[in-house]
Every structure is written in structure tokens, then in C-alpha cells.
Write a protein that holds these residues in place. Structure first.
Motif, short mmCIF file in Angstrom:
data_model
loop_
_atom_site.label_atom_id
_atom_site.label_comp_id
_atom_site.label_asym_id
_atom_site.label_seq_id
_atom_site.Cartn_x
_atom_site.Cartn_y
_atom_site.Cartn_z
N PRO A 16 0.80 -1.23 0.00
CA PRO A 16 0.00 0.00 0.00
C PRO A 16 0.83 1.28 0.00
N ALA A 17 2.01 1.23 0.61
CA ALA A 17 2.87 2.41 0.67
C ALA A 17 3.36 2.83 -0.71
N GLU A 18 3.31 1.92 -1.69
CA GLU A 18 3.75 2.23 -3.05
C GLU A 18 2.70 2.99 -3.85
N LEU A 19 1.47 3.07 -3.35
CA LEU A 19 0.39 3.62 -4.15
C LEU A 19 0.61 5.11 -4.46
N GLY A 20 0.99 5.89 -3.46
CA GLY A 20 1.27 7.30 -3.68
C GLY A 20 0.02 8.14 -3.86
N VAL A 21 0.17 9.30 -4.49
CA VAL A 21 -0.94 10.23 -4.70
C VAL A 21 -1.98 9.56 -5.60
N THR A 22 -3.20 9.41 -5.06
CA THR A 22 -4.20 8.55 -5.70
C THR A 22 -5.49 9.29 -6.03
N ASN A 23 -5.93 9.13 -7.26
CA ASN A 23 -7.27 9.51 -7.68
C ASN A 23 -8.15 8.30 -7.35
N SER A 24 -8.93 8.40 -6.30
CA SER A 24 -9.60 7.23 -5.73
C SER A 24 -10.85 6.78 -6.46
N HIS A 25 -11.28 7.54 -7.46
CA HIS A 25 -12.46 7.13 -8.23
C HIS A 25 -12.46 7.86 -9.56
N ASP A 26 -12.16 7.13 -10.63
CA ASP A 26 -12.20 7.73 -11.95
C ASP A 26 -12.42 6.64 -12.99
N HIS A 27 -12.44 7.07 -14.26
CA HIS A 27 -12.69 6.14 -15.36
C HIS A 27 -11.82 6.55 -16.55
N LEU A 28 -10.91 5.68 -16.92
CA LEU A 28 -10.18 5.87 -18.17
C LEU A 28 -10.97 5.28 -19.34
N PHE A 29 -11.77 4.26 -19.03
CA PHE A 29 -12.67 3.65 -20.01
C PHE A 29 -14.05 3.51 -19.37
N PHE A 30 -15.07 3.87 -20.13
CA PHE A 30 -16.44 3.76 -19.63
C PHE A 30 -17.40 3.95 -20.80
N ALA A 31 -18.40 3.09 -20.92
CA ALA A 31 -19.42 3.24 -21.96
C ALA A 31 -20.71 2.63 -21.45
N SER A 32 -21.78 3.39 -21.53
CA SER A 32 -23.09 2.94 -21.07
C SER A 32 -24.16 3.36 -22.07
#
Length: 311
Positions: A16-32
């Protein structure tokens, strides 16, 4: 659970310490089908977004796109490896209205098994029924509530998510429809289905900026996601700061997560994933202090998305 906690990324498990600065909820791909013409499905565009996020100081992005909505986990892995940014993918299922009946029909009878397979064996290429599971493993289960209630579909998916958690240890991330039914969700997942609160992340709390409800939810011990900034029609920007400040002052700063939640092509660059770091974080730092904001972006995600994996 036993063993050292790990975050399951599309390239494998990390400390977990490797994660760093995190965008905790996003979508690089999404289609609905609910968003025709607004698909996020271009790997080159996704890479450009992730690179810009990295240049701005980002180190990890958690994609909440679940089964059947073009999560493209193999492309996520390729982009993650090429750019050196951690990416976490999602198993799970969204609200029923996002799917064609044939897609739902393939999975609803065996939801828990499908979720567990995505978490332990790998995701199906292009989410096509019958395809071999050769994609990267998911690192969380994403499900969704209904507007102000837990309807039958939400109860089905949340129950399956709880089973998958018990079998794998995976965190559960919940889309709250317009930020509602948060307490009802906690009652079901943590009260009736025995999922530890620290393994539950509730998203979109900024869309229902009721300070009393937010405080009650925080007191249950779950993580609270404030995502999708710069959506004025969702009462985010102008109430977000006071809401976060109130939760920090009440002692809940260690439960707060920040995300961009870009779900349409129109929002890919306006504001885009980097808005979190270029605009929101500096403004929050002025009001709350750098240590508090760093916790929201680094320490809190490291705990929220980590678990001692059982499989």
C-alpha cells in the motif's frame, strides 16, 4: 484475514505504501447505453489523460468501471506499465439500467462467482461471455445503490459483493445514486452481511451535501468518497469544502477519499482527472492544510484499497 495487506493493481499486488498520490475514483474507459455518444473507449486518449495526471503529481488511479461497461483491463495494464502509474480495476455490476438485458442475463444468476473470478483469475477480454479469463485481476468490487433506497437489483449485487469479499478480502466500492441511501447501504453491507466497515467505500457523497447524514455515515467507520468535482449542478464545488472541513473537525479526516469520476467524453478534459490535483487539492490545502489533503490523497487510499487477500 492473515498476511500483509496489499493493493491489487492491474500489474499485480503492491505494498500500500507504493500507491502514492491517488485519484480514488475515476474512469479511463467507460461506456453505457445511458450515455450514447459519450463513450470513453480510446486507449490513446486514456493514456494521454493518465500521463497528464502523472505529470501533475499523480501516482495511482482507481477505475470504478465494472463488468460490461468497457473497462478494458488489458489496455489499462498496458498503459499502466508504459507510463509507470498504478491502476486498480473493478469487478462488480452497476445499476441495471446501464445494461442490455442479454448482458445482465449472462451474469445475474452467478454474480458472486463472477465477481470472485474477476478478482482471482482475471477479467474477461472486452467483457464478452465465454471468453477466457486472460485479463488482469480486479482489485475491488464496484456495485450501486438506488435513489434513496436499496432496490432488488442493489440488494442482489451487494449481497454478491459481500460473498466475494468474504472469499477474497476485496474492498467493496459503492456508487450511491446522487449520494443517497448511504446509511441503508452500510446497514446492509456491514450490519446484515458482515463486511467490515473499513473495507467499504461509499462514493458520490458530495452529491447529497447533507452534513448530518455525512456525519452519521462517517461514524459507522466506512470510507467516504467525494468524487466528480466541478459539477455545479450536483452541488459539489460550493459545498464540498465546508462539508469536508466539518468531517475533518469531527475527527473523520482519515476516512476521506477524493476522485475525479470522469464518465463522459465531454468531461475527459473539462475538467478531467488532473483537475483533482491542479485545482481541487490546492484550494483544499488553503482551507484544511497540506497534511489533511495529503492524507486524503495518499494515506487514506493506501488503507481503503488494501486488504490481506485470501485468494
Amino acid at each position: 484475514m492473515t498476511g500483509e495487506p496489499k493493493v491489487r493493481t492491474v500489474l499485480g499486488d503492491i505494498d500500500p505504501a507504493e500507491l502514492g498520490v491517488t485519484n480514488s475514483h475515476d474512469h479511463l474507459f467507460f461506456a453505457s447505453k445511458q450515455l450514447p455518444g459519450q463513450e470513453l473507449d480510446d486507449p490513446a486518449d486514456a493514456a494521454e489523460v493518465l500521463l497528464d495526471f502523472k505529470v501533475r503529481g499523480g501516482a495511482a488511479l482507481v477505475q470504478w468501471t465494472p463488468y460490461g461497461l468497457t473497462r478494458r483491463t488489458r489496455e489499462l495494464a498496458s498503459i499502466s506499465q508504459r507510463l509507470g502509474v498504478h491502476v486498480v480495476a473493478a469487478a462488480g455490476l452497476h445499476r441495471a439500467e446501464h445494461y442490455a438485458p442479454a448482458v445482465l442475463g449472462h451474469v445475474v444468476d452467478n454474480l458472486a462467482r463472477e465477481f470472485v473470478a474477476d478478482l482471482t483469475e482475471g477479467t474477461q477480454p472486452a467483457d464478452l461471455p465465454g471468453e477466457p479469463r486472460t485479463g488482469p485481476r480486479a482489485g475491488l468490487v464496484k456495485v450501486a445503490g438506488a435513489f434513496h433506497t436499496i432496490d432488488s437489483h442493489a440488494r442482489l449485487t451487494m449481497t454478491a459483493a459481500a460473498v466475494a469479499h468474504q472469499e477474497t478480502g476485496a474492498p467493496i466500492a459503492v456508487h450511491l445514486e446522487l449520494g443517497t441511501a448511504g446509511l441503508e447501504t452500510v446497514e446492509l453491507l456491514c450490519g446484515k452481511l458482515d463486511v467490515p466497515p473499513q473495507q467499504v467505500i461509499l462514493g458520490h457523497l458530495n452529491r447529497n451535501p447533507d452534513p448530518r447524514i455525512q456525519r452519521e455515515i462517517a461514524e459507522t467507520g466506512v470510507f467516504l468518497g467525494f468524487d466528480g468535482p466541478s459539477r455545479a449542478n450536483h452541488a459539489t464545488d460550493w459545498r464540498l469544502f465546508d462539508g469536508l472541513e466539518a468531517l475533518v473537525e469531527a475527527g473523520h479526516g482519515g476516512q476521506l477519499l477524493l476522485g475525479g469520476d470522469t464518465t463522459t467524453a465531454a468531461a475527459r478534459y473539462q475538467p478531467g482527472a488532473s483537475y483533482l490535483l491542479t485545482t481541487l487539492a490546492p484550494r483544499l490545502t488553503e482551507q484544511l492544510g497540506g497534511d489533511v489533503v495529503t492524507a486524503m490523497l495518499v494515506a487514506n487510499p493506501a488503507r481503503a484499497f488494501a486488504t490481506s487477500w485470501l485468494a
